[in-house]
Write an enzyme that holds these catalytic residues in place. Structure first.
Site, PDB file in Angstrom:
ATOM      1  N   GLU A 166       4.574 -43.611  58.682  1.00 13.52           N
ATOM      2  CA  GLU A 166       3.981 -42.288  58.492  1.00 13.52           C
ATOM      3  C   GLU A 166       4.004 -41.442  59.762  1.00 13.52           C
ATOM      4  O   GLU A 166       3.769 -40.227  59.703  1.00 13.52           O
ATOM      5  CB  GLU A 166       2.538 -42.422  58.000  1.00 13.52           C
ATOM      6  CG  GLU A 166       2.404 -42.870  56.556  1.00 13.52           C
ATOM      7  CD  GLU A 166       2.973 -41.854  55.576  1.00 13.52           C
ATOM      8  OE1 GLU A 166       2.924 -40.646  55.880  1.00 13.52           O
ATOM      9  OE2 GLU A 166       3.486 -42.263  54.527  1.00 13.52           O
ATOM     10  N   GLU A 211       6.111 -66.762  58.344  1.00  9.12           N
ATOM     11  CA  GLU A 211       5.016 -66.637  59.310  1.00  9.12           C
ATOM     12  C   GLU A 211       4.814 -67.910  60.119  1.00  9.12           C
ATOM     13  O   GLU A 211       4.148 -67.895  61.150  1.00  9.12           O
ATOM     14  CB  GLU A 211       3.719 -66.251  58.619  1.00  9.12           C
ATOM     15  CG  GLU A 211       3.070 -67.340  57.802  1.00  9.12           C
ATOM     16  CD  GLU A 211       1.716 -66.907  57.242  1.00  9.12           C
ATOM     17  OE1 GLU A 211       0.746 -67.617  57.527  1.00  9.12           O
ATOM     18  OE2 GLU A 211       1.642 -65.888  56.540  1.00  9.12           O
TER      19      GLU A 211
END
EC number: 4.2.1.126
Length: 311
Positions: A92, A123
Site C-alpha cells: 500500500e 517457516e
C-alpha cells in the site's frame, strides 16, 4: 502430512498464543449470537496491546525514519499470516505515498505463491530467510521488522539474527512475554493479546494487533518523511479514477480553488500535488517548483517555509 519425529518436537504448550482461552471454551456449543459476543469482547484486546506498546512503536518510527533519510529501506519479514499481513502493509505504500516499491518491502516465507497458497513448512527453514534478504541486497543501512506471534518461527528468527549481525536496525514484533521469547533485537514490540479464541490461531487477535502496529509504523514514518500535509496524502500516486478524484479534491481543498483550476494545476505539475501547491502559492514554473522541493527533501511544508510562505 510430512514425516515428523516426536524426538525432534518442540513442546509449545507453554507459549501464550498456544494456550486455551477459557472465555471461548465450548464455543462450538453456543448460539451464534453468543459466539459473536465472544469475538467482540476479545477483539478489544489488540487495541489495549497497542496502547501498552506505545513507547516501543514510537521509538521504532523514529529510528526507521532516520535510516530512511540516510537512504536505507524498510523490510518486513514473516511466515504464514505474519508474512501476508506484512505484504498487505508494504504494497500500500507506493499508491498511498508514491514511494518506490523498493523502499518498503515484505519478505514472506515461500515467496509470492504463499499469498494464495499455504506453505507453512517454509517457516521451519533457518537459511531461507537469509537467502531471501541477500537476494534483495539487504544491507546495514536498512531496517528489518521480524514478525513472529509465538516467537519461535525459525525463518523470522534467523532473519533477525542476520540483520543484527550485519548492523541493520532490527525490530521484533511478537505476542508473547519476554520470558517466553527473547530476541536480542534493537527493539521488541510485544503485543500481548492473550490466548486466541481458537487456540493457536494467531491470524485472529495477534494478527489484528500486528496489522495495527504496522499501520502506525509505516504511516508514522511516511508522515515524518513529508508524505502527508495536514492529514492529506499529498504524494498520492494518480493511477486510477478514484485516486485522480482524490488528488483533485486535495489540491482544491489545500489551495481553496475550484476543481477545474485544480486539474489545470495538476496537469502543469505533472500530477504532483506538492508541485501544484508551490506553483499556485509562489508563481514558480514547474521546473523551479520541483527544484525547490528537492532542496527540501520533498517536504512541502519545509519548501514553502523556505520561500517564506505560510500555508
Amino acid at each position: 502430512m510430512k514425516n515428523y519425529n516426536l524426538s525432534d518436537n518442540i513442546n509449545r504448550s507453554n507459549i501464550l498464543t498456544e494456550e486455551s482461552n477459557h472465555l471461548s471454551k465450548n464455543i462450538d456449543t453456543v448460539s451464534t449470537s453468543k459466539l459473536v459476543d465472544i469475538f467482540v469482547e476479545e477483539d478489544k484486546k489488540p487495541q489495549q496491546a497497542i496502547s501498552q506498546a506505545k513507547h516501543q512503536i514510537t521509538k521504532s518510527i523514529d529510528l526507521i525514519y532516520q535510516r530512511l533519510i540516510d537512504n536505507g529501506r524498510l523490510f518486513y519479514i514473516g511466515a504464514g499470516t505474519s508474512g501476508r499481513i506484512a505484504v498487505l502493509d508494504a504494497v500500500e505504500c507506493p499508491p498511498t505515498f508514491c514511494t518506490s516499491p523498493e523502499l518498503v518491502q515484505a519478505v514472506i516465507a515461500g515467496g509470492s505463491s504463499s499469498l494464495i497458497n499455504s506453505s507453512e513448512e517454509k517457516e521451519d527453514s533457518n537459511s531461507l530467510s537469509i537467502k531471501d534478504l541477500k537476494e534483495r541486497n539487504f544491507s546495514s543501512k536498512d531496517c528489518l521488522i521480524g514478525i513472529t506471534a509465538g516467537g519461535t518461527t525459525p525463518y523470522v528468527l534467523s532473519g533477525l539474527n542476520y540483520a543484527r549481525n550485519i548492523g541493520a536496525l532490527n525490530i521484533a514484533i511478537t505476542s508473547v512475554p519476554e520470558q517466553q521469547a527473547s530476541f536480542g533485537s534493537n527493539i521488541t514490540i510485544r503485543l500481548i493479546t492473550g490466548p486466541e479464541i481458537i487456540a493457536g490461531s494467531t491470524r485472529l487477535k495477534a494478527g489484528t494487533a500486528t496489522k495495527m502496529a504496522l499501520n502506525i509504523i509505516s504511516s508514522g514514518v511516511m508522515i515524518k518523511l513529508g508524505k502527508v500535509f495536514d492529514n492529506k496524502m499529498i504524494d498520492v500516486s494518480i493511477s486510477n479514477k478514484k485516486l485522480f478524484d482524490r488528488a483533485l479534491r486535495i489540491t482544491s481543498s489545500l489551495l481553496n480553488i475550484e476543481m477545474k483550476e485544480a486539474q489545470l494545476l495538476l496537469d502543469q505539475a505533472k500530477g504532483s500535488i506538492k508541485v501544484a501547491c508551490i506553483i499556485k502559492s509562489s508563481g514558480m514554473d514547474q521546473k523551479s517548483a520541483f527544484a525547490l522541493l528537492e532542496r527540501n527533501n520533498h517536504n512541502l511544508r519545509k519548501a514553502l517555509k523556505d520561500i517564506n510562505i505560510e500555508f
